[in-house]
Scaffold this motif. Sequence first.
Motif, PDB file in Angstrom:
ATOM      1  N   THR B 455       0.835  -1.200   0.000  1.00 42.16           N
ATOM      2  CA  THR B 455       0.000   0.000   0.000  1.00 42.16           C
ATOM      3  C   THR B 455       0.879   1.263   0.000  1.00 42.16           C
ATOM      4  O   THR B 455       0.625   2.217  -0.729  1.00 42.16           O
ATOM      5  CB  THR B 455      -0.938  -0.003   1.222  1.00 42.16           C
ATOM      6  N   LYS B 457       3.973   1.565  -1.072  1.00 39.51           N
ATOM      7  CA  LYS B 457       4.638   1.700  -2.360  1.00 39.51           C
ATOM      8  C   LYS B 457       3.648   2.190  -3.435  1.00 39.51           C
ATOM      9  O   LYS B 457       3.945   3.122  -4.210  1.00 39.51           O
ATOM     10  CB  LYS B 457       5.248   0.384  -2.791  1.00 39.51           C
ATOM     11  N   SER B 458       2.460   1.544  -3.458  1.00 37.85           N
ATOM     12  CA  SER B 458       1.451   1.934  -4.452  1.00 37.85           C
ATOM     13  C   SER B 458       1.131   3.426  -4.353  1.00 37.85           C
ATOM     14  O   SER B 458       1.062   4.137  -5.355  1.00 37.85           O
ATOM     15  CB  SER B 458       0.169   1.136  -4.264  1.00 37.85           C
ATOM     16  N   ASN B 459       0.919   3.876  -3.130  1.00 37.88           N
ATOM     17  CA  ASN B 459       0.495   5.266  -2.953  1.00 37.88           C
ATOM     18  C   ASN B 459       1.622   6.268  -3.177  1.00 37.88           C
ATOM     19  O   ASN B 459       1.368   7.381  -3.611  1.00 37.88           O
ATOM     20  CB  ASN B 459      -0.155   5.449  -1.596  1.00 37.88           C
ATOM     21  N   GLU B 461       3.801   5.826  -5.462  1.00 40.48           N
ATOM     22  CA  GLU B 461       3.828   5.880  -6.930  1.00 40.48           C
ATOM     23  C   GLU B 461       2.678   6.747  -7.453  1.00 40.48           C
ATOM     24  O   GLU B 461       2.832   7.544  -8.383  1.00 40.48           O
ATOM     25  CB  GLU B 461       3.751   4.473  -7.527  1.00 40.48           C
ATOM     26  N   LEU B 462       1.517   6.568  -6.813  1.00 41.50           N
ATOM     27  CA  LEU B 462       0.352   7.359  -7.231  1.00 41.50           C
ATOM     28  C   LEU B 462       0.603   8.858  -6.976  1.00 41.50           C
ATOM     29  O   LEU B 462       0.295   9.713  -7.806  1.00 41.50           O
ATOM     30  CB  LEU B 462      -0.904   6.890  -6.504  1.00 41.50           C
ATOM     31  N   TYR B 465       2.992  10.043  -9.519  1.00 44.28           N
ATOM     32  CA  TYR B 465       2.339  10.154 -10.824  1.00 44.28           C
ATOM     33  C   TYR B 465       1.547  11.463 -10.922  1.00 44.28           C
ATOM     34  O   TYR B 465       1.680  12.194 -11.890  1.00 44.28           O
ATOM     35  CB  TYR B 465       1.414   8.950 -11.029  1.00 44.28           C
ATOM     36  N   GLN B 466       0.783  11.677  -9.835  1.00 45.71           N
ATOM     37  CA  GLN B 466      -0.053  12.892  -9.886  1.00 45.71           C
ATOM     38  C   GLN B 466       0.807  14.152  -9.895  1.00 45.71           C
ATOM     39  O   GLN B 466       0.528  15.114 -10.600  1.00 45.71           O
ATOM     40  CB  GLN B 466      -0.998  12.927  -8.698  1.00 45.71           C
ATOM     41  N   ARG B 477      -7.228  13.917  -3.637  1.00 48.27           N
ATOM     42  CA  ARG B 477      -6.641  12.622  -4.010  1.00 48.27           C
ATOM     43  C   ARG B 477      -5.273  12.453  -3.390  1.00 48.27           C
ATOM     44  O   ARG B 477      -4.926  11.392  -2.906  1.00 48.27           O
ATOM     45  CB  ARG B 477      -6.538  12.538  -5.543  1.00 48.27           C
ATOM     46  N   ASN B 481      -3.967   9.534  -0.712  1.00 45.13           N
ATOM     47  CA  ASN B 481      -2.744   8.735  -0.821  1.00 45.13           C
ATOM     48  C   ASN B 481      -1.877   8.852   0.436  1.00 45.13           C
ATOM     49  O   ASN B 481      -1.378   7.855   0.960  1.00 45.13           O
ATOM     50  CB  ASN B 481      -1.931   9.176  -2.033  1.00 45.13           C
ATOM     51  N   ASP B 483      -2.843   9.700   3.403  1.00 45.72           N
ATOM     52  CA  ASP B 483      -3.528   9.056   4.528  1.00 45.72           C
ATOM     53  C   ASP B 483      -3.274   7.541   4.518  1.00 45.72           C
ATOM     54  O   ASP B 483      -2.983   6.932   5.548  1.00 45.72           O
ATOM     55  CB  ASP B 483      -5.035   9.350   4.420  1.00 45.72           C
ATOM     56  N   ARG B 484      -3.364   6.931   3.318  1.00 46.27           N
ATOM     57  CA  ARG B 484      -3.105   5.481   3.203  1.00 46.27           C
ATOM     58  C   ARG B 484      -1.676   5.158   3.642  1.00 46.27           C
ATOM     59  O   ARG B 484      -1.434   4.176   4.342  1.00 46.27           O
ATOM     60  CB  ARG B 484      -3.305   5.026   1.758  1.00 46.27           C
TER      61      ARG B 484
END
Lengths: 130, 663
Positions: B455, B457-459, B461-462, B465-466, B477, B481, B483-484
């Motif tokens: 989670t 790592k994913s966030n 990256e997100l 990206y943004q 958004r 991210n 918060d996660r």
Amino acid sequence: MGYQILIVEDDQWIAESLSEMLEVLNHDVVSVVDSYDAAITMLEEVKVEIALLDIQIRGEKTGIDLAEKIKNDYHIPFIFTTAYADKETIKKASVQSPYGYLVKPYGMKDISVSFDFAIENHRFISGITG
Amino acid sequence: MDRALELLSLLYELSLTNQQYLSPQETARNFIQKFLSRKSLQYGAVWKIDSYDKPYMRLSRIYSIPSQPDERELDLDIFLNSFGKESFTLTKKSIFKNVDMEGDFVYFLLKDFAIFELYHEKNEKLFTKVGFAPFLDVVKQFATSLESRYAYDMLQQEVAQRKKAELSLMANEEKFRRIIDNISLGLMEVDNNEIVQYANESFLEFTGYDLEEILGKKASDIFLDEEQKPVMYNESESRKEGKSNSYELSMIDKYGNKRWAIISGAPNYDKNGQLIGSIGIHLDITEEKKLRQENEFKDAQLKKLFEKSLDALVSIDSKGVIFEWSPQAEKIFGFSAEEIIGTHLSESIVPSKYLEAHETGMKNYLTTGHGPVLNQRIEITATRKSGEEFPIELTVFPLKHDHEEYFTAFVRDITEIKASKENMEKALERQKELNNMKSQFISMTSHELRTPLTTIKSNTELLNYQLTEQDQIVKARLLKNVDRIENNVDRLNHLINNILMIGKLDSDKVPFAPEPIDIVRFIERELLPDLESRGKNLVIEVSGEPDKVLLDKKLFTHILTNLVENAFKYSEESQNSPELHLMYRSDEVVIDIKDYGIGIPPEDLSSLFSIFFRASNVGNIQGTGLGLSIVKQFVELHEGTIDVTSQVGEGTVFHLYFPNKPN
């Protein structure tokens, strides 16, 4: 061009993040479920082009059981996503001839590459088997 | 005057003849010759009386001139009449039997052993009593002389005889020596001082010496060691008393080797019966002795083996009757040799279930000579005196002796070996389990760590990206991210703490310092303020006589916090608040933490306290699967227990039991 994706994942945070990543990658997450039964229900109801399967999911049946079902009944490419990278799990998973194996933690690049391979492989195999 | 001179010279001559040391024959010849020649007589003889037997005396010729037959016989009556008062007699014919001569005869009796005879056809001058009277003395002298010659001669003969005997004795001895040299028995002669006089070939061979090396030396100095000298001394003392004896003696040969002999000793006497030493006959028994000693050693070894062997030794005859029972058998089976020898095997040590197989097996062997269980190690059971059946290792050897079959068995009690083997197997199994658990733990841990990392790592990256790819940044958004990420960093941290705690618990490194605690006050101070600040309500009930309880503050806080947090976590949708019931009992304190939440499926209850286990109905409710495992171990550190009762959809109660020990 994106695909219609089914996510089977029992960790809420991961499922949310994965969905967001797939959207960024222009795919369409048709459903997120956390169990075998819920996955089958969705497979029956909506068109799914690629299934992302966590191995440890809620309930007695695992993502590997689900893969077997998909392989036999739905003929769509499926990719395992799991935090287990031990030999035994990989061996069990490989019996189902998955189109990909994403080890957590994965990044967006890993996802897009494995999707490309999965689709190509699927086309190839479908071409052979008709 | 002439005649007197003539007589005198004859007498002188005759007496000289008597004085010469000659044989009786020579003496007689000289004497006769002198008489015949000087007195011109025709015949003269000396007869030796050999016997006086009736009716005829026997006489043998000593000498005669001229020669006459060797023997004469004489009527004893005539003899007695002839020599009544006088020592000589004159006759006109021979007094001897069967002699037909006539003329003048004179007979002189020479003492009592001979007769002197003279004859002439006709000489009336000399052949009168007066005529021979002057010669009586010289005849007497002749008789004495002749007698002494005879004695000497006899002596000479005796000496010669003895010499001959000695020579033959010597010849015998030589022969004897040759014999004894050739016999296989050793022979040694010693004198009274034990000085070696002689030893035969066998003896020399036996001792390795040459005869010259031992002759004249003291036997005990050459052949005996200090140990044997007193033995020999005793034996030779008794021999000096003239006793023969037989004894065993070890001797040292020339090369220093010990040799054993049976010695038959006898005193040795000379011809005069004087003890001059002893003779010993030696029978070499070295080999036998060695063999005997080896056998004795082997016997001793066997005996020791029999007595000290850790295996019991049991022997039976072909009927199954026990005749040998080693001390170890007594130990293993509990039967003494006394009580079991002579009894049948089946009465004592063979378990009833094997009796039939035992009987048929023995019968089969005795008839066919075939025994599949013989001569090899088998595992079976036997019965002790106490009746206890126990595992043994058994090896049975058949033995044939004197047409009788025997069986000897080595029995090893393997009760302990078996038990320890089982223990070892258990320990190994346990070790395997532990290893399994460890690798499982590592696998599970890495899985649990990777999950929040995914989670995070994913966030990131997100976010990336943004921030880099999107023209329009949507703040909401980005915050989602972030918060996660925050949530999963917390989750990760919590997980790592719990894992570390499990590690500490496993290696007994959790500090445990109990102190008397007033639980109610403790809860009010440590637990409630935080709950209240988060707007959570915990219902507390207390019953029984309040008392201070020995608890470790830190651990107790952890236990309560974990269980109370769980109670809230799994009952978020319930209308009822969780409850805490505190019950003081005489010997324990019970704390029930009750919620009205989702409950736990019955099939999950047994694994609830295992690491990384989470009930199947937790859904999206966060958790590591480690909390309860840690709580349980903390409770157990207090020598307390924890259990759970639950109903799906109704709620769950965790029961804590702490011992209420006097402070």
